[in-house]
Design an enzyme around this catalytic site. Structure first.
Site, PDB file in Angstrom:
ATOM      1  N   HIS A   1       0.854  -1.188   0.000  1.00  0.00           N
ATOM      2  CA  HIS A   1       0.000   0.000   0.000  1.00  0.00           C
ATOM      3  C   HIS A   1       0.884   1.231   0.000  1.00  0.00           C
ATOM      4  O   HIS A   1       2.120   1.140  -0.081  1.00  0.00           O
ATOM      5  CB  HIS A   1      -1.006  -0.033   1.143  1.00  0.00           C
ATOM      6  CG  HIS A   1      -0.409  -0.067   2.524  1.00  0.00           C
ATOM      7  ND1 HIS A   1       0.453   0.901   2.998  1.00  0.00           N
ATOM      8  CD2 HIS A   1      -0.536  -0.960   3.534  1.00  0.00           C
ATOM      9  CE1 HIS A   1       0.799   0.622   4.234  1.00  0.00           C
ATOM     10  NE2 HIS A   1       0.226  -0.520   4.577  1.00  0.00           N
TER      11      HIS A   1
ATOM     12  N   HIS B   1       4.065   1.408   2.288  1.00  0.00           N
ATOM     13  CA  HIS B   1       5.229   0.664   1.780  1.00  0.00           C
ATOM     14  C   HIS B   1       5.825   1.392   0.576  1.00  0.00           C
ATOM     15  O   HIS B   1       7.038   1.471   0.419  1.00  0.00           O
ATOM     16  CB  HIS B   1       4.828  -0.743   1.315  1.00  0.00           C
ATOM     17  CG  HIS B   1       4.070  -1.532   2.332  1.00  0.00           C
ATOM     18  ND1 HIS B   1       2.852  -2.110   2.063  1.00  0.00           N
ATOM     19  CD2 HIS B   1       4.342  -1.833   3.624  1.00  0.00           C
ATOM     20  CE1 HIS B   1       2.408  -2.751   3.136  1.00  0.00           C
ATOM     21  NE2 HIS B   1       3.298  -2.586   4.104  1.00  0.00           N
TER      22      HIS B   1
ATOM     23  N   CYS C   1       1.979  -8.917  21.285  1.00  0.00           N
ATOM     24  CA  CYS C   1       1.099  -8.420  20.223  1.00  0.00           C
ATOM     25  C   CYS C   1       1.473  -9.116  18.928  1.00  0.00           C
ATOM     26  O   CYS C   1       2.615  -9.000  18.463  1.00  0.00           O
ATOM     27  CB  CYS C   1       1.240  -6.902  20.058  1.00  0.00           C
ATOM     28  SG  CYS C   1       0.384  -6.315  18.577  1.00  0.00           S
TER      29      CYS C   1
ATOM     30  N   CYS D   1       2.566  -6.789  15.979  1.00  0.00           N
ATOM     31  CA  CYS D   1       3.957  -6.307  16.045  1.00  0.00           C
ATOM     32  C   CYS D   1       4.940  -7.468  16.129  1.00  0.00           C
ATOM     33  O   CYS D   1       6.142  -7.259  15.994  1.00  0.00           O
ATOM     34  CB  CYS D   1       4.174  -5.420  17.266  1.00  0.00           C
ATOM     35  SG  CYS D   1       3.218  -3.915  17.236  1.00  0.00           S
TER      36      CYS D   1
ATOM     37  N   CYS E   1      -1.934  -2.467  22.744  1.00  0.00           N
ATOM     38  CA  CYS E   1      -0.767  -2.170  21.915  1.00  0.00           C
ATOM     39  C   CYS E   1      -0.929  -0.753  21.347  1.00  0.00           C
ATOM     40  O   CYS E   1      -1.983  -0.441  20.780  1.00  0.00           O
ATOM     41  CB  CYS E   1      -0.672  -3.198  20.780  1.00  0.00           C
ATOM     42  SG  CYS E   1       0.352  -2.623  19.415  1.00  0.00           S
TER      43      CYS E   1
ATOM     44  N   HIS F   1      -1.503  -1.240  17.321  1.00  0.00           N
ATOM     45  CA  HIS F   1      -2.681  -1.961  16.824  1.00  0.00           C
ATOM     46  C   HIS F   1      -3.928  -1.753  17.665  1.00  0.00           C
ATOM     47  O   HIS F   1      -5.011  -2.222  17.290  1.00  0.00           O
ATOM     48  CB  HIS F   1      -2.361  -3.454  16.682  1.00  0.00           C
ATOM     49  CG  HIS F   1      -1.312  -3.705  15.640  1.00  0.00           C
ATOM     50  ND1 HIS F   1       0.031  -3.749  15.935  1.00  0.00           N
ATOM     51  CD2 HIS F   1      -1.411  -3.848  14.305  1.00  0.00           C
ATOM     52  CE1 HIS F   1       0.712  -3.940  14.817  1.00  0.00           C
ATOM     53  NE2 HIS F   1      -0.131  -4.001  13.813  1.00  0.00           N
TER      54      HIS F   1
ATOM     55  N   LYS G   1      -5.366   5.891  10.975  1.00  0.00           N
ATOM     56  CA  LYS G   1      -4.290   5.084  10.427  1.00  0.00           C
ATOM     57  C   LYS G   1      -4.840   4.202   9.303  1.00  0.00           C
ATOM     58  O   LYS G   1      -5.950   3.711   9.375  1.00  0.00           O
ATOM     59  CB  LYS G   1      -3.751   4.215  11.557  1.00  0.00           C
ATOM     60  CG  LYS G   1      -2.563   3.389  11.193  1.00  0.00           C
ATOM     61  CD  LYS G   1      -2.112   2.616  12.422  1.00  0.00           C
ATOM     62  CE  LYS G   1      -0.957   1.706  12.119  1.00  0.00           C
ATOM     63  NZ  LYS G   1      -1.246   0.510  11.382  1.00  0.00           N
TER      64      LYS G   1
ATOM     65  N   LYS H   1      -6.181  -2.457   6.886  1.00  0.00           N
ATOM     66  CA  LYS H   1      -7.080  -3.332   6.153  1.00  0.00           C
ATOM     67  C   LYS H   1      -8.474  -3.320   6.788  1.00  0.00           C
ATOM     68  O   LYS H   1      -9.477  -3.205   6.105  1.00  0.00           O
ATOM     69  CB  LYS H   1      -6.526  -4.755   6.229  1.00  0.00           C
ATOM     70  CG  LYS H   1      -6.432  -5.447   4.902  1.00  0.00           C
ATOM     71  CD  LYS H   1      -5.860  -6.813   5.150  1.00  0.00           C
ATOM     72  CE  LYS H   1      -5.701  -7.577   3.881  1.00  0.00           C
ATOM     73  NZ  LYS H   1      -5.090  -8.880   4.109  1.00  0.00           N
TER      74      LYS H   1
HETATM   75  N1  MSP Z   1       8.479  -7.029   8.563  1.00  0.00           N
HETATM   76  C1  MSP Z   1       8.644  -5.902   9.397  1.00  0.00           C
HETATM   77  C2  MSP Z   1       9.953  -5.200   9.100  1.00  0.00           C
HETATM   78  C3  MSP Z   1      11.183  -6.030   9.216  1.00  0.00           C
HETATM   79  S1  MSP Z   1      12.605  -5.156   8.740  1.00  0.00           S
HETATM   80  C4  MSP Z   1      13.851  -6.109   9.220  1.00  0.00           C
HETATM   81  C5  MSP Z   1       7.500  -4.922   9.177  1.00  0.00           C
HETATM   82  N2  MSP Z   1       6.816  -5.035   8.032  1.00  0.00           N
HETATM   83  S2  MSP Z   1       5.585  -4.103   7.591  1.00  0.00           S
HETATM   84  O1  MSP Z   1       5.064  -4.703   6.382  1.00  0.00           O
HETATM   85  O2  MSP Z   1       4.686  -3.915   8.662  1.00  0.00           O
HETATM   86  O3  MSP Z   1       6.203  -2.746   7.160  1.00  0.00           O
HETATM   87  C6  MSP Z   1       6.378  -1.678   8.051  1.00  0.00           C
HETATM   88  C7  MSP Z   1       6.943  -0.527   7.272  1.00  0.00           C
HETATM   89  O4  MSP Z   1       6.090  -0.197   6.157  1.00  0.00           O
HETATM   90  C8  MSP Z   1       7.066   0.782   8.028  1.00  0.00           C
HETATM   91  O5  MSP Z   1       8.199   0.852   8.851  1.00  0.00           O
HETATM   92  C9  MSP Z   1       7.119   1.754   6.860  1.00  0.00           C
HETATM   93  O6  MSP Z   1       8.353   1.665   6.216  1.00  0.00           O
HETATM   94  C10 MSP Z   1       6.042   1.200   5.946  1.00  0.00           C
HETATM   95  N3  MSP Z   1       4.719   1.676   6.309  1.00  0.00           N
HETATM   96  C11 MSP Z   1       3.621   0.899   6.548  1.00  0.00           C
HETATM   97  N4  MSP Z   1       2.552   1.708   6.788  1.00  0.00           N
HETATM   98  C12 MSP Z   1       2.924   3.000   6.738  1.00  0.00           C
HETATM   99  C13 MSP Z   1       2.233   4.242   6.773  1.00  0.00           C
HETATM  100  N5  MSP Z   1       0.931   4.337   6.990  1.00  0.00           N
HETATM  101  N6  MSP Z   1       2.964   5.356   6.556  1.00  0.00           N
HETATM  102  C14 MSP Z   1       4.280   5.324   6.263  1.00  0.00           C
HETATM  103  N7  MSP Z   1       4.946   4.168   6.188  1.00  0.00           N
HETATM  104  C15 MSP Z   1       4.356   3.002   6.629  1.00  0.00           C
HETATM  105  O7  MSP Z   1       7.290  -4.083  10.035  1.00  0.00           O
END
Ligand code: MSP
Length: 528
Positions: free
Chosen positions: A23, A26, A131, A134, A148, A151, A300, A303
């Site tokens: 999304h 990412h 959690c 997380c 949490c 979440h 936030k 899904k």
């Molecule tokens: N798998 C772990 C990370 C392991 S790294 C060794 C994880 N994955 S995640 O799919 O949840 O991705 C989190 C990351 O996605 C955030 O740190 C950020 O880079 C990005 N984002 C997810 N949602 C976001 C927003 N709403 N806004 C900005 N970035 C965010 O955590």
């Protein structure tokens, strides 16, 4: 400069969980990594850019069960979606790591063995609040009214025997390291957050999960009843992907490693990871760059709230470069931002269609009309020309500092100040009047303007590669894209024109806003 003596740069994104499709959150982090990697390439650095997927752990298994696939089939499918999305956003990562890769799993086992052999891993019983979102335990003080903080759900109470990493052994070292390297974690607000965590004694980190509770993970070679905790597994991707310990890529890039993450995963990256590295006898990374969250008006993005923004939809609707520009221009790196399609459209119309689009289209049109597209050597420069040239050269220097500091919005602001100044210069110089009265002066003015446009195109390339290359093509230059380095901008007026300047279609067609909502543009679809 030969390949080996080149300066190096290494940038990573988090590896994303495969429990959901990519999304805008990412996409933002990965586009930032792409922008910074392109900037360093443009500065002559040998750059390595890593992204990938995190495929073990409870929540991935839960998502697979929900989708009715085997876990393996499920992780393959979602990981592929991430891998295939990035090129469509013009993101050029050098490698895509998966935690299910054999090479990664071997590296995790190797590092665990080293830390175990060193005596930094022990067996014990633990009860804590976990959690699943997380994938970590929370202390009571970290929870918000028992929930949490990310979440907003109540963690599960789990009591079990597990292996623990003596993280507490490294607390003093980490405090000292952060003290000696003030920009180890940046911006400062996140450094302060980590320092605040470190004021309390660090608890040891539980680094295993019993197989009977979770079998989808990397087995612990010293106890077959357990698999590796997902964070201990995932963080190691940053070194497994480039060949730790003996690989050339690892030796070259690890000393200059920089990570990009959002604030949600600060603790694993700011605390667990440096301690793990220290325990394994590996130097810490150079910088942890932490950004804020994109929020939707409904809160936030998630899904369950049904407010997920799909990056490919927006890129298809408004054009890829407009989407990339908006993300980098609207968020102050480090702070949260509100996402709305309306503000994207406002930026598109004002900054891209009006300011940049007009500068390029009217300059090209005048050069074609008055000089048949062929510039000639400028005459004597007047004060206004020199003023614009000096301002442009200063912008290049300011830009470099801002980009290195991840201040992308500021870098774009100074570029837009230059665009504004160039537009004003045209209004004052009135080339349409000069065309009738003073041909030599006309040539000098158009030469100055095209030099500035060339500069702008180079500075914009990391953000909007397609647009930058289109402009460079219209300018008829002998080089484009990566060949036009930042260094080459020091030589004002030296770029060769090998074709006459030409007019192209509007770089950014305006988007009509109907009743406050942006209308869909069908002719603006431009994916690479
Ligand atoms: N798998 C772990 C990370 C392991 S790294 C060794 C994880 N994955 S995640 O799919 O949840 O991705 C989190 C990351 O996605 C955030 O740190 C950020 O880079 C990005 N984002 C997810 N949602 C976001 C927003 N709403 N806004 C900005 N970035 C965010 O955590």
């Amino acid at each position: 400069m030969n390949q080996n003596s080149m300066d190096s740069f290494y940038i990573t994104t988090p590896i994303y969980y495969v429990n959901a499709e990519p999304h805008i959150g990412h996409a933002y982090t990965t586009i930032v990594a792409d922008v910074i990697a392109r900037f360093y390439r443009l500065s002559g650095f040998d750059s390595f850019f890593l992204t990938g997927t995190d495929e073990h752990g409870n929540k991935v298994v839960e998502a697979a069960e929900k989708s009715g696939e085997t876990v393996k089939a499920y992780v393959d499918r979602i990981s592929k979606t991430f891998k295939e999305t990035w090129p469509k956003l013009n993101i050029k990562n050098d490698y895509f790591v998966r935690t299910t890769d054999k090479n990664h799993q071997d590296t995790v086992s190797e590092i665990l063995s080293e830390v175990y052999a060193k005596g930094d891993i022990y067996f014990s019983e633990y009860e804590g609040k976990y959690c699943i979102g997380c994938e970590r335990f929370y202390t009571d003080t970290e929870l918000l009214q028992g929930n949490c903080p990310i979440h907003k759900s109540e963690p599960r109470l789990i009591k079990e025997e597990n292996y623990f990493f003596r993280m507490s052994n490294y607390q003093d070292w980490l405090i000292d390291h952060i003290d000696k390297h003030p920009d180890f974690i940046r911006p400062e607000r996140y450094r302060n957050e980590v320092i605040a965590f470190l004021k309390d004694p660090l608890e040891d980190l539980c680094i295993s999960r019993p197989k009977k509770r979770l079998s989808w993970g990397i087995p612990l070679h010293f106890d077959e009843n357990y698999v590796t905790y997902v964070w201990f597994d995932a963080l190691i991707n940053y070194i497994s992907a480039n060949g730790y310990p003996e690989g050339e890529q690892f030796k070259k890039f690890w000393p200059v490693a920089q990570h990009i993450i959002a604030k949600d995963i600060l603790k694993p990256h700011g605390i667990y990871w440096p301690c793990m590295l220290k325990a394994a006898g590996i130097e810490p990374y150079q910088h942890l760059n932490v950004h804020g969250y994109w929020n939707m008006r409904t809160g936030k993005m998630s899904k369950s709230l049904g407010n997920i923004v799909q990056p490919l939809d927006l890129a298809a609707k408004y054009g890829l470069d407009a989407f990339r520009y908006f993300l980098l221009r609207d968020m102050v790196f480090g702070l949260d931002s509100d996402f709305s399609e309306e503000s994207l459209v406002r930026r598109l119309n004002a900054d891209l269609a009006n300011d940049l689009g007009n500068l390029v289209s009217r300059s090209m049109a005048m050069t074609v009309k008055y000089l048949d597209g062929s510039l000639f050597a400028p005459g004597k420069l007047e004060e206004a020309d020199i003023g614009l040239r000096e301002a442009a050269l200063k912008v290049v220097e300011d830009y470099k500092g801002m980009m290195k500091a991840f201040a992308f919005n500021k870098a774009l602001i100074v570029i837009w100040e230059l665009i504004g100044r160039a537009n004003k210069y045209i209004d004052i110089m009135k080339p349409w009047v000069l065309a009738k009265s003073d041909r030599e002066r006309l040539g000098t003015v158009l030469h100055t303007i095209t030099e500035v446009i060339k500069m702008v195109s180079v500075l914009l390339w990391p953000f909007m590669p397609q647009t930058a290359e289109k402009i460079q093509h219209q300018l008829g230059l002998d080089r484009s894209g990566l060949e036009l380095t930042l260094d080459s901008l020091k030589e004002w007026g030296k770029t060769k024109q090998v074709r006459p300047i030409s007019k192209g279609p509007a770089l950014f067609p305006r988007v009509k806003v109907e009743e406050g909502r942006p209308a869909v543009l069908s002719d603006n679809v431009e994916l690479p």
